[in-house]
Design a protein around this motif. Structure first.
Motif, short mmCIF file in Angstrom:
data_model
loop_
_atom_site.label_atom_id
_atom_site.label_comp_id
_atom_site.label_asym_id
_atom_site.label_seq_id
_atom_site.Cartn_x
_atom_site.Cartn_y
_atom_site.Cartn_z
N THR A 22 10.22 -3.28 4.43
CA THR A 22 9.48 -3.36 3.18
C THR A 22 10.43 -3.36 1.99
N VAL A 25 11.79 -6.82 1.68
CA VAL A 25 10.72 -7.70 1.21
C VAL A 25 10.58 -7.58 -0.30
N GLY A 37 4.02 -8.02 -2.52
CA GLY A 37 3.20 -7.89 -1.32
C GLY A 37 2.98 -9.20 -0.58
N VAL A 40 4.88 -9.17 2.61
CA VAL A 40 4.44 -8.08 3.49
C VAL A 40 3.33 -8.58 4.41
N GLN A 43 4.89 -10.34 7.22
CA GLN A 43 5.47 -9.37 8.15
C GLN A 43 4.38 -8.76 9.03
#
Length: 135
Positions: A22, A25, A37, A40, A43
């Motif tokens: 994170t 990211v 986000g 994310v 991911q």
């Protein structure tokens, strides 16, 4: 633009060999001007796919295997990887063609052949997969 990460990290991520943290990211999103986000979500899809792959590989399709094959054990608790030799031997001694085909699909023909060669089960059950193609 510098994210202060090793090139190997990005190489492994782009090849799908590892996930992305994170923290990384957030750095990438910031540097690229992406909405926070956005990566994310990608991911999360990667994580879901990895779990599905692991589940698929961890057990054969139990609904295909004959219930009578594993009458003496709880089929849900078999360690399919550690006990592969005994599973293969049992299926090829007692199973039908559907059972055998599922075990070949799950373990692969090469692993099944090796297990059969190591056991006392011989030629009539040995699986041969040819790489030759016919014209």
């Amino acid at each position: 633009m510098s994210l202060e990460e090793h090139p190997q990290t990005f190489n492994a991520i782009t090849k799908g060999k590892r996930g992305i943290s994170t923290a990384l990211v957030l750095k990438i999103e910031h540097q690229l001007g992406l909405e926070e986000g956005a990566l994310v979500v990608l991911q999360a899809y990667y994580d879901i796919q990895k779990i599905k792959e692991k589940e698929i590989k961890s057990t054969p399709y139990l609904h295909i295997l004959s219930k009578a094959l594993f009458w003496d054990t709880d089929i849900e608790h078999i360690d399919w990887e550690r006990r592969y030799r005994s599973v293969i031997q049992r299926v090829f001694e007692r199973g039908n063609e559907n059972d055998k085909n599922e075990i070949i699909r799950f373990y692969g023909a090469e692993k099944v052949n090796r297990a059969l060669q190591d056991s006392n089960i011989r030629s009539p059950y040995t699986i041969y997969r040819s790489n030759k193609t016919t014209d």
